[in-house]
Design a protein around this motif. Structure first.
Motif, PDB file in Angstrom:
ATOM      1  N   PRO A   1      48.049  30.192  -1.395  1.00 46.94           N
ATOM      2  CA  PRO A   1      47.276  28.948  -1.552  1.00 46.94           C
ATOM      3  C   PRO A   1      47.570  28.212  -2.854  1.00 46.94           C
ATOM      4  CG  PRO A   1      45.879  30.708  -0.732  1.00 46.94           C
ATOM      5  CD  PRO A   1      47.184  31.344  -1.101  1.00 46.94           C
ATOM      6  N   SER A   2      47.991  28.969  -3.869  1.00 48.81           N
ATOM      7  CA  SER A   2      48.286  28.349  -5.162  1.00 48.81           C
ATOM      8  C   SER A   2      49.593  27.576  -5.163  1.00 48.81           C
ATOM      9  CB  SER A   2      48.350  29.428  -6.249  1.00 48.81           C
ATOM     10  OG  SER A   2      49.393  30.346  -5.971  1.00 48.81           O
ATOM     11  N   GLY A   3      50.362  27.693  -4.097  1.00 52.79           N
ATOM     12  CA  GLY A   3      51.625  26.989  -4.008  1.00 52.79           C
ATOM     13  C   GLY A   3      52.834  27.848  -4.298  1.00 52.79           C
ATOM     14  N   LYS A   4      52.618  29.064  -4.785  1.00 55.87           N
ATOM     15  CA  LYS A   4      53.733  29.968  -5.047  1.00 55.87           C
ATOM     16  C   LYS A   4      54.257  30.534  -3.728  1.00 55.87           C
ATOM     17  CE  LYS A   4      52.136  31.372  -9.634  1.00 55.87           C
ATOM     18  NZ  LYS A   4      51.759  32.524 -10.513  1.00 55.87           N
ATOM     19  N   SER A   5      55.555  30.773  -3.684  1.00 53.52           N
ATOM     20  CA  SER A   5      56.147  31.320  -2.464  1.00 53.52           C
ATOM     21  C   SER A   5      57.182  32.383  -2.811  1.00 53.52           C
ATOM     22  CB  SER A   5      56.798  30.206  -1.640  1.00 53.52           C
ATOM     23  OG  SER A   5      57.882  29.630  -2.336  1.00 53.52           O
ATOM     24  N   SER A   6      57.393  33.287  -1.858  1.00 52.04           N
ATOM     25  CA  SER A   6      58.436  34.301  -1.995  1.00 52.04           C
ATOM     26  C   SER A   6      59.205  34.370  -0.687  1.00 52.04           C
ATOM     27  CB  SER A   6      57.821  35.666  -2.329  1.00 52.04           C
ATOM     28  OG  SER A   6      56.841  36.020  -1.370  1.00 52.04           O
ATOM     29  N   THR A   7      60.468  34.721  -0.797  1.00 51.36           N
ATOM     30  CA  THR A   7      61.349  34.692   0.367  1.00 51.36           C
ATOM     31  C   THR A   7      62.051  36.028   0.527  1.00 51.36           C
ATOM     32  OG1 THR A   7      61.741  32.329   0.104  1.00 51.36           O
ATOM     33  CG2 THR A   7      63.327  33.542   1.429  1.00 51.36           C
ATOM     34  N   PHE A   8      62.150  36.476   1.776  1.00 52.90           N
ATOM     35  CA  PHE A   8      62.887  37.682   2.123  1.00 52.90           C
ATOM     36  C   PHE A   8      63.976  37.304   3.116  1.00 52.90           C
ATOM     37  CE2 PHE A   8      58.416  38.639   1.435  1.00 52.90           C
ATOM     38  CZ  PHE A   8      58.464  39.594   0.443  1.00 52.90           C
ATOM     39  N   THR A   9      65.155  37.838   2.925  1.00 50.77           N
ATOM     40  CA  THR A   9      66.253  37.604   3.856  1.00 50.77           C
ATOM     41  C   THR A   9      66.823  38.947   4.297  1.00 50.77           C
ATOM     42  OG1 THR A   9      66.818  35.497   2.831  1.00 50.77           O
ATOM     43  CG2 THR A   9      68.495  36.519   4.203  1.00 50.77           C
ATOM     44  N   GLY A  10      66.967  39.119   5.600  1.00 48.26           N
ATOM     45  CA  GLY A  10      67.475  40.391   6.101  1.00 48.26           C
ATOM     46  C   GLY A  10      67.974  40.276   7.518  1.00 48.26           C
ATOM     47  N   GLN A  11      68.321  41.418   8.093  1.00 51.82           N
ATOM     48  CA  GLN A  11      68.794  41.509   9.466  1.00 51.82           C
ATOM     49  C   GLN A  11      67.675  42.046  10.352  1.00 51.82           C
ATOM     50  OE1 GLN A  11      72.205  44.118   9.031  1.00 51.82           O
ATOM     51  NE2 GLN A  11      73.586  42.390   8.690  1.00 51.82           N
ATOM     52  N   MET A  12      67.571  41.532  11.568  1.00 49.19           N
ATOM     53  CA  MET A  12      66.559  41.985  12.519  1.00 49.19           C
ATOM     54  C   MET A  12      67.249  42.666  13.701  1.00 49.19           C
ATOM     55  SD  MET A  12      63.108  41.745  12.681  1.00 49.19           S
ATOM     56  CE  MET A  12      62.383  40.150  12.276  1.00 49.19           C
TER      57      MET A  12
END
Length: 595
Positions: free
Chosen positions: A543-554
């Protein structure tokens, strides 16, 4: 789960329309079945004496979260120990390793049978449903190799707590209802199991308002299933405090990757007697091995004095990327499994399979779990499995035991590396050689179940709620719309469904949103039953606007109840677990649908 209509009615196999996640509260199971035996549904009450109109049998199992030495074990009918109407039919004391043998006096009736265990200090209370008393009695002496729930554990306790929280009555519990419970409440049971294990093993403190783990489990389940915006995982986090969140993330994957508990999550009370579910013959075994990075025997912490002092699970060891297994195996009439190259061996008893496999890279895995029939149309063509030499030579017996070319089996297993004991998830299929998967055929089941995920009115598309487990993606919930294709599956983000839709969020962080890049899971010529997406990006926004990203194989294997998500930095194999949906419907045998 989380539907406007009681999901347990789906054991009648009636198609249902997609439901909004906002209408989450479940109708009582007893009411849905037009049964009103309310006297057996509540807490408290006494326990009656042993029923004299009965016969004796021997039951062997274990009290395992970590092994609970000297636990008091009590078998009851009608309801668990201490609940109204319960009748004691056998008692024992577990040994130093948590193992027990009970000489039980069981009535030859269809009343439900329960196993109960209490630690010497009374703080850990676990319960398991074993099926009908008459079925267990008829089977004679049993162990957990025939009846998985003879291991009285956090999984069996969580399942019963979710059953009662969703409106069920102990006295009305049947194998069919229990099978539906495991399938349609899979993610709630797994999350609640993690909470029980966290407290029982001392990773997190039990809040002072609860007498024992069973009391706590029932309250977490009640809160988690009581409103639109909650889930069992969210409720567990709220109950145990944020310092326990890391443990809950890891323990969910720990439990689903352990060969003692993986069968309980899918099979539970199923009594495995008689012929193996897999017909004799030669098959193609295709699967994905995903190491969790967690040791099967972690060092247990000292029970913390408060929630704030919760001790974290040991850091994961180095984890290999998911491994692909592709082998030719034979199954004989006695359920023995072997391969010509020595890469696989094991046995199947009914639907319960144990398997030892070598991945060709120096790693050997010991696994256990469920084998079930893939739905009609999921397997196309191929060479009908030839009967093995141990199959009788007469034309009548050989013809009856050889499956048609369209019959295939899905395997859902957990286990560990033989060296080092790293817990591992194994999703696989046993299918006729040279057969092809009917991925596009899954679309015909699209109108039956969507787990409350909103995908609009696109023909052939259905919704799937994917709950992340493991340190990297634990608690992240993806609302995905699945469109079957000839070569695999296309996944896109679900449509918003109002306030409290309970997907595309983070169960540990209220108000956080989770999204992902649309992706396609495609197969290859050599392993057509295994799908892979080489790059999947998941984004969490607070909600504060911070974001994190994960990249991987499914990865996804036909019939599996989870998708495997592997990241390189950090090196991690996570699981996104599912409730029942068109992808993962398995039958116990041709005449009986298990959920």
């Amino acid at each position: 789960m989380r539907r406007a209509t009681d999901p347990f009615l789906e054991i009648l196999m009636q198609p249902s329309q997609p439901r909004s996640r906002s209408a989450r509260k479940l109708l009582p199971i007893a009411a849905a079945l037009a049964i009103s035996l309310s006297a057996c549904g509540g807490g408290g009450g006494g326990t009656a004496q042993i029923n004299p109109v009965a016969a004796n049998t021997t039951l062997k199992g274990a009290v395992i979260d970590a092994p609970i030495a000297n636990a008091a074990v009590t078998f009851t009918t009608v309801a668990p120990m201490g609940q109204p109407g319960s009748v004691v039919v056998g008692t024992a004391t577990a040994d130093a390793s948590g193992n027990y043998t009970v000489q039980a006096t069981l009535p030859n009736t269809s009343v439900p049978l329960f196993a109960n265990a209490t630690s010497p200090d009374g703080q850990v209370v676990l319960t398991a449903y074993l099926g009908t008393s008459s079925a267990v009695l008829a089977a004679g002496s049993l162990t957990s190799a025939n009846l998985p729930n003879l291991v009285i554990s956090q999984v069996t306790t969580a399942a019963l707590a979710v059953y009662i929280a969703s409106g069920g009555s102990y006295a009305n519990l049947t194998p069919a209802l229990y099978a539906a419970l495991l399938s349609q409440h899979h993610d709630d049971i797994l999350a609640l199991s993690a909470a029980i294990k966290a407290v029982a093993d001392g990773y997190c403190a039990r809040p002072a308002q609860y007498h024992d783990t069973e009391d706590m489990a029932h309250d977490i389940a009640k809160q988690g299933l009581s409103n639109n915006a909650a889930s069992a995982l969210n409720s567990a986090s709220t109950t145990l405090g944020p310092s326990c969140d890391g443990n809950l993330k890891s323990l969910m994957q720990y439990i689903s990757s352990d060969e003692r508990w993986a069968p309980e999550l899918d099979l539970g009370d199923v009594l495995e007697q008689g012929a193996p579910a897999v017909a004799p013959g030669t098959y193609s075994l295709q699967g994905v091995l995903a190491q969790s990075g967690m040791s099967a025997l972690p060092m247990l912490p000292t029970p913390p004095a408060s929630t704030a002092s919760a001790t974290s699970m040991p850091q994961p060891v180095s984890t290999l990327p998911p491994g692909i297994l592709n082998a030719v195996v034979s199954v004989d009439a006695n359920g023995n499994i072997s391969s010509g190259d020595g890469s696989a061996s094991g046995v199947i008893v009914g639907n319960l399979m144990t398997l030892t496999v070598n991945d060709g890279q120096g790693n050997t895995y010991v696994l256990a779990g469920k084998a079930g029939l893939l739905p009609s149309g999921f397997v196309v063509g191929g060479t009908a499995p030839a009967p093995s030499p141990s199959v009788p030579a007469s034309s009548a017996s050989s013809t009856a035991s050889v499956p048609s070319a369209s019959v295939g089996y899905g395997l859902r297993m957990g286990g560990r590396t033989q060296s080092g004991g790293v817990l591992t998830r194994f999703d696989a299929v046993l299918v006729p050689q040279n057969s092809e998967p009917g991925w596009a055929q899954i679309a015909q089941y699209s109108s039956q179940r969507s787990d409350g995920v909103n995908c609009g009115s696109n023909s052939g598309m259905f919704g799937v709620r994917l709950m992340g487990t493991g340190a990297t993606v634990g608690g992240l919930v993806l609302g995905a719309c699945v469109m079957p294709q000839t070569a695999g599956l296309d996944l896109s983000q679900a449509l918003p469904s109002g306030n409290g839709h309970n997907y595309s969020d983070d169960d540990f962080k209220p108000g956080a949103s989770v999204g992902f890049s649309n992706f396609s899971l495609n197969n290859t010529r050599t392993t057509p039953y295994i799908l892979k997406a080489p790059s999947v990006t998941i984004t969490q926004s607070n909600p504060s606007g911070k974001s994190s990203t994960f990249t991987g194989q499914m990865y996804y294997v036909m019939g599996a109840k989870d998708m495997i998500y592997s990241t390189a930095a950090p090196a991690s194999n996570g699981l996104f677990v599912m409730n029942e949906n068109p992808l993962d419907t398995l039958q116990e045998n041709p005449a009986h649908q298990d959920h």
